[in-house]
Design a protein around this motif. Structure first.
Motif, PDB file in Angstrom:
ATOM      1  N   HIS A 178      54.057  53.099 104.132  1.00  0.00           N
ATOM      2  CA  HIS A 178      53.320  51.886 104.484  1.00  0.00           C
ATOM      3  C   HIS A 178      51.881  51.942 103.991  1.00  0.00           C
ATOM      4  O   HIS A 178      51.340  50.944 103.506  1.00  0.00           O
ATOM      5  CB  HIS A 178      53.350  51.677 106.004  1.00  0.00           C
ATOM      6  N   ALA A 179      51.249  53.107 104.105  1.00  0.00           N
ATOM      7  CA  ALA A 179      49.872  53.240 103.631  1.00  0.00           C
ATOM      8  C   ALA A 179      49.797  53.006 102.128  1.00  0.00           C
ATOM      9  O   ALA A 179      48.878  52.329 101.631  1.00  0.00           O
ATOM     10  CB  ALA A 179      49.323  54.619 103.991  1.00  0.00           C
ATOM     11  N   LEU A 180      50.751  53.536 101.376  1.00  0.00           N
ATOM     12  CA  LEU A 180      50.751  53.361  99.923  1.00  0.00           C
ATOM     13  C   LEU A 180      50.995  51.903  99.541  1.00  0.00           C
ATOM     14  O   LEU A 180      50.350  51.376  98.628  1.00  0.00           O
ATOM     15  CB  LEU A 180      51.821  54.250  99.297  1.00  0.00           C
ATOM     16  N   LEU A 181      51.911  51.239 100.240  1.00  0.00           N
ATOM     17  CA  LEU A 181      52.190  49.832  99.928  1.00  0.00           C
ATOM     18  C   LEU A 181      50.975  48.958 100.217  1.00  0.00           C
ATOM     19  O   LEU A 181      50.697  48.000  99.477  1.00  0.00           O
ATOM     20  CB  LEU A 181      53.398  49.349 100.726  1.00  0.00           C
ATOM     21  N   ARG A 182      50.233  49.278 101.278  1.00  0.00           N
ATOM     22  CA  ARG A 182      49.003  48.519 101.556  1.00  0.00           C
ATOM     23  C   ARG A 182      47.982  48.724 100.438  1.00  0.00           C
ATOM     24  O   ARG A 182      47.254  47.791 100.073  1.00  0.00           O
ATOM     25  CB  ARG A 182      48.416  48.942 102.904  1.00  0.00           C
ATOM     26  N   GLU A 183      47.941  49.929  99.890  1.00  0.00           N
ATOM     27  CA  GLU A 183      47.010  50.207  98.796  1.00  0.00           C
ATOM     28  C   GLU A 183      47.389  49.418  97.541  1.00  0.00           C
ATOM     29  O   GLU A 183      46.520  48.930  96.819  1.00  0.00           O
ATOM     30  CB  GLU A 183      46.995  51.707  98.493  1.00  0.00           C
ATOM     31  N   VAL A 184      48.678  49.287  97.278  1.00  0.00           N
ATOM     32  CA  VAL A 184      49.120  48.492  96.127  1.00  0.00           C
ATOM     33  C   VAL A 184      48.754  47.027  96.337  1.00  0.00           C
ATOM     34  O   VAL A 184      48.209  46.357  95.453  1.00  0.00           O
ATOM     35  CB  VAL A 184      50.636  48.646  95.900  1.00  0.00           C
ATOM     36  N   ALA A 185      49.048  46.510  97.528  1.00  0.00           N
ATOM     37  CA  ALA A 185      48.768  45.100  97.824  1.00  0.00           C
ATOM     38  C   ALA A 185      47.284  44.798  97.736  1.00  0.00           C
ATOM     39  O   ALA A 185      46.878  43.704  97.327  1.00  0.00           O
ATOM     40  CB  ALA A 185      49.301  44.743  99.207  1.00  0.00           C
ATOM     41  N   ALA A 186      46.436  45.783  98.107  1.00  0.00           N
ATOM     42  CA  ALA A 186      44.985  45.582  98.077  1.00  0.00           C
ATOM     43  C   ALA A 186      44.388  45.800  96.695  1.00  0.00           C
ATOM     44  O   ALA A 186      43.185  45.600  96.507  1.00  0.00           O
ATOM     45  CB  ALA A 186      44.321  46.530  99.079  1.00  0.00           C
ATOM     46  N   GLY A 187      45.218  46.222  95.728  1.00  0.00           N
ATOM     47  CA  GLY A 187      44.712  46.428  94.383  1.00  0.00           C
ATOM     48  C   GLY A 187      44.092  47.789  94.143  1.00  0.00           C
ATOM     49  O   GLY A 187      43.491  48.022  93.096  1.00  0.00           O
ATOM     50  N   ARG A 188      44.268  48.705  95.090  1.00  0.00           N
ATOM     51  CA  ARG A 188      43.696  50.048  94.903  1.00  0.00           C
ATOM     52  C   ARG A 188      44.690  51.009  94.254  1.00  0.00           C
ATOM     53  O   ARG A 188      44.320  52.106  93.851  1.00  0.00           O
ATOM     54  CB  ARG A 188      43.212  50.596  96.253  1.00  0.00           C
ATOM     55  N   LEU A 189      45.966  50.607  94.176  1.00  0.00           N
ATOM     56  CA  LEU A 189      46.978  51.320  93.417  1.00  0.00           C
ATOM     57  C   LEU A 189      47.735  50.303  92.570  1.00  0.00           C
ATOM     58  O   LEU A 189      47.859  49.134  92.944  1.00  0.00           O
ATOM     59  CB  LEU A 189      47.970  52.036  94.342  1.00  0.00           C
ATOM     60  N   ASP A 190      48.256  50.753  91.426  1.00  0.00           N
ATOM     61  CA  ASP A 190      49.040  49.868  90.570  1.00  0.00           C
ATOM     62  C   ASP A 190      50.522  49.948  90.894  1.00  0.00           C
ATOM     63  O   ASP A 190      51.249  48.960  90.761  1.00  0.00           O
ATOM     64  CB  ASP A 190      48.822  50.239  89.093  1.00  0.00           C
ATOM     65  N   VAL A 191      50.982  51.128  91.306  1.00  0.00           N
ATOM     66  CA  VAL A 191      52.408  51.331  91.543  1.00  0.00           C
ATOM     67  C   VAL A 191      52.582  52.386  92.623  1.00  0.00           C
ATOM     68  O   VAL A 191      51.735  53.287  92.759  1.00  0.00           O
ATOM     69  CB  VAL A 191      53.125  51.759  90.237  1.00  0.00           C
ATOM     70  N   ALA A 192      53.651  52.273  93.404  1.00  0.00           N
ATOM     71  CA  ALA A 192      53.918  53.259  94.452  1.00  0.00           C
ATOM     72  C   ALA A 192      55.407  53.581  94.474  1.00  0.00           C
ATOM     73  O   ALA A 192      56.249  52.676  94.484  1.00  0.00           O
ATOM     74  CB  ALA A 192      53.474  52.751  95.819  1.00  0.00           C
ATOM     75  N   PHE A 193      55.710  54.866  94.478  1.00  0.00           N
ATOM     76  CA  PHE A 193      57.074  55.373  94.604  1.00  0.00           C
ATOM     77  C   PHE A 193      57.246  55.831  96.045  1.00  0.00           C
ATOM     78  O   PHE A 193      56.576  56.764  96.490  1.00  0.00           O
ATOM     79  CB  PHE A 193      57.279  56.528  93.619  1.00  0.00           C
ATOM     80  N   VAL A 194      58.122  55.162  96.794  1.00  0.00           N
ATOM     81  CA  VAL A 194      58.251  55.433  98.230  1.00  0.00           C
ATOM     82  C   VAL A 194      59.714  55.569  98.607  1.00  0.00           C
ATOM     83  O   VAL A 194      60.614  55.203  97.846  1.00  0.00           O
ATOM     84  CB  VAL A 194      57.604  54.314  99.074  1.00  0.00           C
ATOM     85  N   HIS A 195      59.953  56.116  99.800  1.00  0.00           N
ATOM     86  CA  HIS A 195      61.316  56.155 100.325  1.00  0.00           C
ATOM     87  C   HIS A 195      61.377  55.406 101.646  1.00  0.00           C
ATOM     88  O   HIS A 195      60.427  55.375 102.401  1.00  0.00           O
ATOM     89  CB  HIS A 195      61.826  57.593 100.463  1.00  0.00           C
ATOM     90  N   GLU A 196      62.514  54.777 101.876  1.00  0.00           N
ATOM     91  CA  GLU A 196      62.756  53.972 103.068  1.00  0.00           C
ATOM     92  C   GLU A 196      63.899  54.597 103.843  1.00  0.00           C
ATOM     93  O   GLU A 196      65.024  54.689 103.341  1.00  0.00           O
ATOM     94  CB  GLU A 196      63.103  52.543 102.660  1.00  0.00           C
ATOM     95  N   VAL A 197      63.621  55.058 105.052  1.00  0.00           N
ATOM     96  CA  VAL A 197      64.649  55.703 105.870  1.00  0.00           C
ATOM     97  C   VAL A 197      65.698  54.668 106.278  1.00  0.00           C
ATOM     98  O   VAL A 197      65.367  53.560 106.703  1.00  0.00           O
ATOM     99  CB  VAL A 197      64.011  56.344 107.121  1.00  0.00           C
TER     100      VAL A 197
END
Length: 317
Positions: free
Chosen positions: A131-150
Motif C-alpha cells: 500500500h505504501a508503494l502504491l501511494r508513492e506511485v499515485a503521488a508521482g514519487r515512483l514510476d512503477v511498483a512491483f507488489v504482491h497481494e495476499v
C-alpha cells in the motif's frame, strides 16, 4: 519546541498506519525515537494527539484538528520535493523510479532494466508495505511498483494506475529447520506444523490475516509470533519457529524450504505504474527475472515439474 515538516510527517504516518511501530518503519526510524518525538510534539502543543490502546493509535478530536492542518502542508512539501527532483532529473537525464516489496527477482529485474535503459538512472525503493508503494506511485514519487497481494486480502489501489499481472497465483512455501520431522518429506501438511510457533511480519499488508484464515480453515490454532523475516530466519534455524516464505527462496544449510500440500497460501504478483510509464517493457524484463529466480530454487523447480500451475512468465519463451 518549534514544529517542523518532519514532525507533521510523523503525525500523518501515525494516523495513516494506526501504529507507532508501523509508522516508525515507514519513516525509517526506531519506535522508541518516534514515541519520544510524539511525546515532545504533544508537550509542545499542550494536548494529547493520539489515544493509545491495544488496537493501536487513534487521533483524538484535538489530533484530528491538527492533522487537518498538517496534511496540506505535508502534501505540499512532498509535491515540492517531487517536482524539484523531477526537474533536476530532466536536467541530468531520464530517471526510472522503481518500488518493490521483497522479491528474489528484484536483482535480475534491476540488471535488465539498466541494460535496457542505459541512459536512465534507475532508482530503487524497497518497502514491506504494498500500500505504501502504491501511494508513492499515485503521488508521482515512483514510476512503477512491483507488489504482491495476499489471497483473500485485496489491495486498496489508488485510481488511475495501469496494471499488469506477473503471476496470478504464486504458492507460498514454508521454511523450517532441516531437523524438523516434516522436512523429511518433499511436501508438508499443515497438520504436521500444528504444534509449531508460526512467525509472520504484521507489517506486510494482508499477510497476518491471510495466514490466520488458512490455519483456521485447516482446523489448527498454533501459536503465532510477530517479527520481521530476518529475525524469523534465526529462530527457524534453531527449530523455534516456522514461517511462510516465497517459493523462490533457496534452501540453506540451516533452513529447509518445502511446498505445502494443496498450496493453501498464495499471493498474486502485480506490477503497477502511472499511465505515462511504458509498462510493457518493464513487465517483460520482470518476467525474465522472475523466471530466472524461480528456476534457481530447487523446491520451486520441483513443484513446477510436478505439475504446479505455471504462470506465462514461468514458461520458457
Amino acid at each position: 519546541m518549534e514544529l517542523e515538516v518532519r514532525h507533521l510527517r510523523a503525525l500523518c504516518a501515525i494516523a495513516d498506519t494506526g501504529s507507532l511501530h508501523k509508522a516508525a518503519r515507514q519513516l525509517g526510524m526506531s519506535q522508541p525515537s518516534l514515541t519520544t518525538q510524539l511525546r515532545r510534539i504533544e508537550n509542545a502543543l499542550g494536548a494529547e494527539l493520539f489515544s493509545r490502546g491495544r488496537t493501536g493509535c487513534r487521533p483524538t478530536p484535538f489530533g484530528r484538528s491538527v492533522l487537518s492542518r498538517a496534511r496540506p502542508l505535508v502534501d505540499a512539501m512532498a509535491a515540492l520535493v517531487t517536482e524539484t527532483r523531477a526537474e533536476a532529473a530532466r536536467a541530468e537525464g531520464p530517471e526510472l523510479r522503481v518500488g518493490s516489496t521483497a522479491s528474489r527477482a528484484l536483482p535480475g529485474w534491476l540488471r535488465r532494466l539498466r541494460a535496457r535503459f542505459p541512459d536512465a538512472h534507475v532508482g530503487l525503493r524497497v518497502d514491506v508495505s504494498a500500500h505504501a508503494l502504491l501511494r508513492e506511485v499515485a503521488a508521482g514519487r515512483l514510476d512503477v511498483a512491483f507488489v504482491h497481494e495476499v489471497e483473500g486480502s485485496p489491495l486498496q489501489v489508488p485510481d488511475g494506475l495501469d496494471r499488469r499481472v506477473l503471476v496470478a497465483r504464486e504458492p507460498q512455501f514454508v521454511s523450517l529447520a532441516p531437523a524438523h520431522p516434516a522436512a523429511a518429506h518433499p511436501v508438508v501438511d499443515l497438520a504436521d506444523l500444528a504444534g509449531d510457533h508460526w512467525m509472520v511480519d504484521p507489517n506486510v499488508d494482508g499477510e497476518w490475516d491471510g495466514l490466520r484464515r488458512v490455519l483456521a480453515a485447516a482446523g489448527i490454532d498454533p501459536p503465532l509470533l510477530h517479527g520481521d523475516y530476518h529475525t524469523a530466519a534465526s529462530l527457524i534455524a534453531l527449530g523455534e519457529a516456522v514461517a511462510p516464505c516465497q517459493p523462490t527462496s533457496v534452501p540453506r544449510e540451516d533452513l529447509a524450504v518445502r511446498p505445502l500440500r494443496g498450496d493453501p497460501l498464495a499471493v498474486r504478483l502485480l506490477l503497477y505504474a502511472r499511465p505515462d510509464t511504458p509498462l510493457d517493457p518493464l513487465h517483460a524484463a520482470l518476467c525474465d527475472a522472475y523466471r530466472e529466480a524461480a528456476h534457481r530454487s530447487p523446491p520451486y523447480r520441483a513443484w513446477l515439474h510436478a505439475g504446479g500451475t505455471a504462470a506465462p512468465c514461468l514458461t520458457p519463451p
